[in-house]
Design a protein around this motif. Structure first.
Motif, PDB file in Angstrom:
ATOM      1  N   PRO A  39       8.190  62.165  47.255  1.00  0.00           N
ATOM      2  CA  PRO A  39       9.486  61.881  47.855  1.00  0.00           C
ATOM      3  C   PRO A  39      10.634  62.397  46.999  1.00  0.00           C
ATOM      4  O   PRO A  39      10.535  62.449  45.780  1.00  0.00           O
ATOM      5  N   VAL A  40      11.698  62.759  47.670  1.00  0.00           N
ATOM      6  CA  VAL A  40      12.841  63.353  46.988  1.00  0.00           C
ATOM      7  C   VAL A  40      13.598  62.279  46.211  1.00  0.00           C
ATOM      8  O   VAL A  40      13.859  61.192  46.725  1.00  0.00           O
ATOM      9  N   ARG A  41      13.925  62.587  44.986  1.00  0.00           N
ATOM     10  CA  ARG A  41      14.707  61.656  44.173  1.00  0.00           C
ATOM     11  C   ARG A  41      16.177  61.707  44.588  1.00  0.00           C
ATOM     12  O   ARG A  41      16.710  62.774  44.883  1.00  0.00           O
ATOM     13  N   ASP A  42      16.828  60.554  44.582  1.00  0.00           N
ATOM     14  CA  ASP A  42      18.261  60.515  44.885  1.00  0.00           C
ATOM     15  C   ASP A  42      19.039  61.417  43.930  1.00  0.00           C
ATOM     16  O   ASP A  42      20.021  62.057  44.317  1.00  0.00           O
ATOM     17  N   ALA A  43      18.587  61.469  42.671  1.00  0.00           N
ATOM     18  CA  ALA A  43      19.283  62.282  41.674  1.00  0.00           C
ATOM     19  C   ALA A  43      19.276  63.758  42.053  1.00  0.00           C
ATOM     20  O   ALA A  43      20.217  64.493  41.732  1.00  0.00           O
ATOM     21  N   ALA A  44      18.221  64.201  42.740  1.00  0.00           N
ATOM     22  CA  ALA A  44      18.148  65.605  43.147  1.00  0.00           C
ATOM     23  C   ALA A  44      19.208  65.918  44.199  1.00  0.00           C
ATOM     24  O   ALA A  44      19.854  66.970  44.163  1.00  0.00           O
ATOM     25  N   VAL A  45      19.395  64.996  45.134  1.00  0.00           N
ATOM     26  CA  VAL A  45      20.424  65.190  46.162  1.00  0.00           C
ATOM     27  C   VAL A  45      21.810  65.115  45.529  1.00  0.00           C
ATOM     28  O   VAL A  45      22.695  65.930  45.837  1.00  0.00           O
ATOM     29  N   ASP A  46      21.995  64.155  44.637  1.00  0.00           N
ATOM     30  CA  ASP A  46      23.288  64.032  43.960  1.00  0.00           C
ATOM     31  C   ASP A  46      23.618  65.307  43.191  1.00  0.00           C
ATOM     32  O   ASP A  46      24.774  65.756  43.172  1.00  0.00           O
ATOM     33  N   TRP A  47      22.606  65.900  42.548  1.00  0.00           N
ATOM     34  CA  TRP A  47      22.849  67.122  41.782  1.00  0.00           C
ATOM     35  C   TRP A  47      23.261  68.272  42.698  1.00  0.00           C
ATOM     36  O   TRP A  47      24.198  69.017  42.393  1.00  0.00           O
ATOM     37  N   VAL A  48      22.585  68.425  43.831  1.00  0.00           N
ATOM     38  CA  VAL A  48      22.919  69.503  44.761  1.00  0.00           C
ATOM     39  C   VAL A  48      24.361  69.366  45.245  1.00  0.00           C
ATOM     40  O   VAL A  48      25.123  70.346  45.279  1.00  0.00           O
ATOM     41  N   VAL A  49      24.756  68.146  45.609  1.00  0.00           N
ATOM     42  CA  VAL A  49      26.121  67.913  46.097  1.00  0.00           C
ATOM     43  C   VAL A  49      27.142  68.225  45.004  1.00  0.00           C
ATOM     44  O   VAL A  49      28.150  68.909  45.235  1.00  0.00           O
ATOM     45  N   ALA A  50      26.882  67.737  43.793  1.00  0.00           N
ATOM     46  CA  ALA A  50      27.814  67.964  42.685  1.00  0.00           C
ATOM     47  C   ALA A  50      27.838  69.427  42.270  1.00  0.00           C
ATOM     48  O   ALA A  50      28.896  69.976  41.942  1.00  0.00           O
ATOM     49  N   GLU A  51      26.684  70.071  42.292  1.00  0.00           N
ATOM     50  CA  GLU A  51      26.609  71.470  41.868  1.00  0.00           C
ATOM     51  C   GLU A  51      27.349  72.383  42.839  1.00  0.00           C
ATOM     52  O   GLU A  51      27.966  73.372  42.430  1.00  0.00           O
ATOM     53  N   PHE A  52      27.299  72.054  44.119  1.00  0.00           N
ATOM     54  CA  PHE A  52      28.072  72.846  45.082  1.00  0.00           C
ATOM     55  C   PHE A  52      29.560  72.768  44.743  1.00  0.00           C
ATOM     56  O   PHE A  52      30.254  73.791  44.709  1.00  0.00           O
ATOM     57  N   ASP A  53      30.049  71.559  44.497  1.00  0.00           N
ATOM     58  CA  ASP A  53      31.465  71.400  44.162  1.00  0.00           C
ATOM     59  C   ASP A  53      31.816  72.152  42.878  1.00  0.00           C
ATOM     60  O   ASP A  53      32.872  72.789  42.784  1.00  0.00           O
TER      61      ASP A  53
END
Length: 289
Positions: A39-53
């Motif tokens: 399962p996908v870690r929440d931290a992975a999604v948070d990183w993608v969102v922050a990295e885009f910004d």
């Protein structure tokens, strides 16, 4: 049209300018940027969102960012996530990012949310809230009878997993959902809407606080119809102001501006004095007429 509804429409239509974006933390090493295992870690999604910004901000420093560049960046980062494995809470986080509209992820999100819609836990609540918001955002409910929209909203607001979903940041669009009904359609939901006072705790996610005024609007209109609710309304207004002021310095610039605007509205005469007389102070008798 009320000032609150105008603000909701403006907030949806106009994302913060590039200069208002908060700088996210630096990207992790490349070994951490690969697609995480399910399962996908929440931290992975948070990183993608922050990295885009972060990367978009870097692009903006050199000049105008082309739409193609933003789409390529979104596609590159989204490829690090197995989208089919995202939970409703993770889809809610991704939906709050420009990545979602840039890649037109609506249909994928709706498909992923489907199996969770009958669950009674926090993920089920996150699914119900986001699913309803996506339908409303697409205009699918614009012509629906008021009774149907009220029932859909009641289902979301009374979901047994809602409180946990809100605390975990999995229902960021909750207060925006209240735009589904006009003030005159709110009476059947009066008790449900006032019960949302329970969410106004110190652990309410910071990013939800600039939208608190969207909850205040129907509560104010309901109090116009039932002045006996005036004391509860004032208590809620003051609690909202406390949460907004507490969050102000911790919010990114764009959200900080929205919070300041919401604070101004909640401090206005419009908010403090609905179309009913304010009760006299306990130590002051009513004036003779």
């Amino acid at each position: 049209m009320s000032p609150f509804l105008l603000l909701a429409l403006v907030s949806l239509a106009a994302p913060p300018a590039q200069s208002e974006r908060q700088q996210p933390p630096p990207a992790p090493p490349s070994s951490q940027a690969s697609a995480p295992a399910a399962p996908v870690r929440d931290a992975a999604v948070d990183w993608v969102v922050a990295e885009f910004d972060r990367r978009e901000s870097l692009l903006a420093r050199r000049g105008v960012v082309l739409q193609r560049e933003r789409e390529d960046l979104a596609r590159q980062l989204a490829a690090t996530l197995p989208l089919r494995a995202l939970t409703p809470g993770q889809w809610a986080k991704l939906h709050d990012s420009p990545i979602f509209p840039l890649l037109d992820l609506r249909e994928q999100a709706l498909d992923a949310l489907g199996p969770f819609l009958t669950r009674d836990d926090a993920q089920g609540a996150a699914a119900v809230v986001l699913h309803l918001f996506l339908r409303a955002e697409a205009g699918e409910l614009a012509g629906a009878p008021a009774a149907e929209r009220v029932d859909l909203l009641r289902r979301a607001l009374t979901h047994p997993g809602l409180d946990e979903a809100v605390r975990k940041g999995w229902a960021p669009r909750l207060f925006l959902l209240l735009g589904l009904i006009a003030p005159r359609e709110a009476p059947p939901l009066a008790d449900t809407l006032f019960s949302l006072e329970r969410l106004l705790t110190d652990d309410l996610p910071l990013t939800m606080r600039p939208d608190l005024h969207l909850l205040y609007q129907p509560l104010r209109e309901l109090t116009v119809l039932d002045p006996a609710r005036a004391e509860a309304l004032e208590r809620i207004r003051l609690r909202m102001l406390h949460l907004l002021r507490e969050a102000m310095d911790a919010l990114p610039p764009g959200k900080r501006w929205e919070a300041a605007r919401a604070t101004t509205l909640l401090e206005s005469d419009w908010a403090k004095h609905a179309a009913f007389p304010a009760p006299p102070a306990a130590d002051q008798p009513p004036e003779d007429r």
